[in-house]
Design an enzyme around this catalytic site. Structure first.
Site, short mmCIF file in Angstrom:
data_model
loop_
_atom_site.label_atom_id
_atom_site.label_comp_id
_atom_site.label_asym_id
_atom_site.label_seq_id
_atom_site.Cartn_x
_atom_site.Cartn_y
_atom_site.Cartn_z
N CYS A 2 -7.60 -11.33 1.95
CA CYS A 2 -7.81 -12.59 2.61
C CYS A 2 -6.83 -13.63 2.10
CB CYS A 2 -9.24 -13.07 2.35
SG CYS A 2 -10.51 -11.84 2.68
N ARG A 50 -10.38 -14.55 6.44
CA ARG A 50 -10.83 -13.21 6.09
C ARG A 50 -10.15 -12.10 6.89
NH1 ARG A 50 -16.51 -9.99 6.92
NH2 ARG A 50 -16.19 -8.48 5.25
N LEU A 51 -9.72 -11.08 6.16
CA LEU A 51 -9.37 -9.79 6.74
C LEU A 51 -10.48 -8.84 6.32
CD1 LEU A 51 -7.39 -7.84 8.16
CD2 LEU A 51 -6.30 -7.48 5.95
N ALA A 52 -11.31 -8.44 7.25
CA ALA A 52 -12.50 -7.65 6.92
C ALA A 52 -12.12 -6.21 6.62
CB ALA A 52 -13.50 -7.71 8.08
N GLY A 75 -8.85 -9.99 -2.16
CA GLY A 75 -8.55 -8.76 -2.87
C GLY A 75 -9.64 -7.72 -2.75
N ASP A 99 -17.98 -6.38 -1.75
CA ASP A 99 -17.56 -6.53 -3.14
C ASP A 99 -17.49 -8.01 -3.54
OD1 ASP A 99 -15.35 -6.91 -1.46
OD2 ASP A 99 -13.92 -6.28 -2.99
N SER A 374 0.43 2.44 -1.21
CA SER A 374 1.87 2.40 -1.43
C SER A 374 2.23 3.00 -2.78
CB SER A 374 2.34 0.93 -1.39
OG SER A 374 3.62 0.78 -1.94
N GLY A 375 3.47 3.46 -2.89
CA GLY A 375 3.98 3.97 -4.16
C GLY A 375 4.65 2.91 -5.02
#
Length: 610
Positions: A2, A50-52, A75, A99, A374-375
């Site tokens: 978010c 918010r990104l749900a 996060g 969370d 991601s690496g």
């Protein structure tokens, strides 16, 4: 994932300034396209986009416990399930499965020592109503961005500078110190480019109350004795990597892995594919490539081979549903894409096609997935970059990535006017930063000279270099509403590998020995034996030609403020060079100049060069 923003003012009634908080919050709509909210009281205002990802209906923010505390959070806490169980045993009750609520209750139970219980990437702010204080906390490695701007009676804060700059109290001033770091590439702790604005440091807590602002570091890289033998060390890395990837696959939305064909991303891909296969799912993978790159590839100072053959080997081995995002020079040099990247990053970083291609890759992924693994950061953790293994760079007496000759770091100030170069004194600034950084490295008694030297090199990468890359990754991904997770930044893995002797990190005579042997069971032979190759960059001269045309157009603007910094004669000269023979340093210089050109237009900064 978010975007958060807020304002604490002990002398102003913020209930009358809600429109300002709304404006601050709305700057981060891309970070949180799914929902927005504000929480306003007389002395504090919190905003959230918010990104749900987890508990889609139940994780709305700001989240508050009446009379106790309110929080805005960005996060993921990967161990929130275990923490929830522990808090339930301690008498807490939950209304959601998110969370966010677990972290809030963790604060109510342990105060700011909640950080000792968290595993994840996070930046959050809690207004503690009981003590009338704001507590700002950032994750250990600095994966999630977090900035603050002290005011005469409080503070402004946000996930990104743009949120703070939307408040009229924040001035858009860039001074000499800001420009020095922009050009130097040393990642001074706390730097933000904008005068008066600071980062919340990784592993740091910033507390604001009526008595002022205080900071506390709750995590740093400590030197500890490593007692495990080679076999045990490899096994421990394997256990950690497996657990980390499994934890970071948890989401209530579609997931994928960014696959480059290198050891790092291939290891994550192999572990993730095995996990999902056990759950009856097929992993999705995505890669970026450039039109004609494989057929016309030429080795350069950091890349020996094209990525595509190795990507195909991994996708074939793990059976992933793979997609290549193939870009052409026109897309990579498109000024509108450049402006979107600049608006996402807030700084004219000058990374050119490595920034625009990353943004376009993430945009394509977002159409099909919301979370990507991601690496990123494996090279900093395991010692993978070529300059780790270059004696001249290691013994140069400066940051190894600046000593190693490559276009991105060479002649970084060449595009600047002579008087600007004199004022910035980049060599002196870099020397000061290097001395400061080295002095902060903790060593063990009795450590060999080689281990002391390489511990220092590793520390510089984990405390400075990686933070530039993490910020780039976060901004480019969140600009399109994509959450990118970085398994190699799990603090348990970082702490363990940081303290392994250099001889163990290179026990097979190669870079990243520990990672290669710990994950060889999920890798094709071609990738296991591949030499390190960094994020790709187009070799098509059409890209350089596109930059030159844009530079020529900029040169026609006699009064453009960019020429307060950029040397017109230098830009004219490089715009006339044959694009087929242009050096990588010259191309990087034009990219920096064009970034500055558009940045001046987008942000209208006030320069203060003393």
């Amino acid at each position: 994932m978010c975007g958060i923003a807020g304002w604490v003012s002990f002398d102003t009634d913020l209930t009358q300034r809600r429109e300002v908080v709304d404006a601050m919050t709305s700057t981060m709509a891309c970070r949180g396209p799914d929902d927005s909210g504000t929480w306003v009281r007389p002395n504090v205002a919190l905003g959230h986009r918010r990104l749900a990802i987890i508990d889609l209906p139940g994780g709305r923010q700001p989240m508050a416990e009446a009379g106790l505390a309110a929080m805005v959070y960005s996060g993921e806490a990967y161990n929130f399930t275990e923490l929830r169980e522990e808090l339930l045993k301690r008498g807490h009750r939950f209304e959601t499965d998110s969370d966010t609520e677990v972290v809030l209750h963790g604060y109510l139970e342990w105060g700011d020592e909640v950080v000792d219980h968290l595993n994840g990437m996070y930046a959050f702010a809690i207004w503690d109503e009981r003590d009338e204080k704001l507590v700002m906390i950032r994750d250990r490695m600095g994966i999630k961005p977090f900035y603050y701007y002290p005011t005469p009676d409080g503070v402004l804060f946000g996930s990104e500078p743009k949120a703070i700059l939307a408040n009229p109290l924040a001035r858009k001033v860039v001074d000499t110190d800001g420009l020095r770091e922009l050009m130097a590439m040393t990642k001074t702790p706390g730097w933000s480019l904008w005068k008066g604005m600071h980062e919340v440091g990784p592993g740091t807590i910033v507390t604001v109350d009526r008595s002022g602002i205080r900071t506390r570091t709750y995590w740093k890289l400590d030197a500890k004795q490593h007692t495990d033998d080679q076999e045990t060390t490899v096994e421990r890395v394997r256990e950690l990597m497996t657990d980390i990837v499994h934890r970071q696959l948890i989401a209530d939305v579609p997931r994928c892995v960014l696959l480059s064909g290198g050891l790092d991303s291939s290891a994550v891909t192999g572990l993730a594919a095995a996990r999902l296969a056990g759950q009856g799912e097929r992993l999705r993978t995505f890669s970026v490539d450039f039109q004609g790159q494989e057929e016309n590839f030429q080795p350069d100072e950091v890349r020996d081979t094209p990525d595509s053959p190795f990507i195909r080997d991994v996708a074939r081995l793990v059976g992933s549903d793979h997609k290549d995002v193939v870009l052409n020079p026109a897309e990579l040099s498109d000024p509108e894409v450049r402006r979107k990247v600049l608006a996402a990053r807030d700084i004219p970083a000058g990374l050119g096609d490595m920034d625009t291609s990353l943004y376009l890759l993430f945009k394509a992924i977002r159409a099909e997935s919301t979370v990507a693994l991601s690496g990123e950061s494996a090279d900093e953790v395991f010692g993978g970059y070529r300059w780790f293994h270059d004696e001249a760079a290691v013994n140069s007496g400066t940051f190894p990535w600046l000593a190693f000759r490559m276009g991105l770091t060479s002649e970084r100030g060449a595009l600047l006017r002579g008087e600007v170069q004199e004022k910035l004194d980049l060599p002196g600034y870099i020397a000061d930063q290097y001395a400061t950084a080295v002095a902060q490295v903790e060593h063990l008694d009795g450590e060999s000279e080689q281990d002391r030297k390489m511990r220092t090199v590793c520390n510089l990468h984990l405390s400075r270099f990686v933070r530039m890359l993490l910020d780039r990754k976060d901004r480019a991904s969140m600009a399109v509403g994509l959450e990118v997770r970085v398994p190699f930044c799990d603090h348990r893995l970082v702490e363990y590998v940081y303290n392994t002797p250099w001889s163990l990190k290179t026990f097979d005579g190669r870079e990243k020995s520990l990672l290669r042997h710990a994950t060889e069971h999920v890798l094709p032979t071609s990738v296991r034996d591949r030499v390190k190759s960094p994020y790709p960059s187009t070799q098509d001269p059409g890209y350089a030609a596109g930059l030159q045309q844009q530079a020529k157009e900029a040169l026609t603007e006699r009064d453009n403020p960019v020429f307060e910094l950029v040397d017109r004669d230098w830009l004219h000269r490089v715009s006339e060079v044959d694009p087929a023979t242009m050096s990588s340093a010259q191309r990087s210089g034009i990219d920096r100049a064009l970034d500055l050109y558009h940045w001046f237009d987008l942000y209208r900064p006030e320069l203060q060069l003393d």
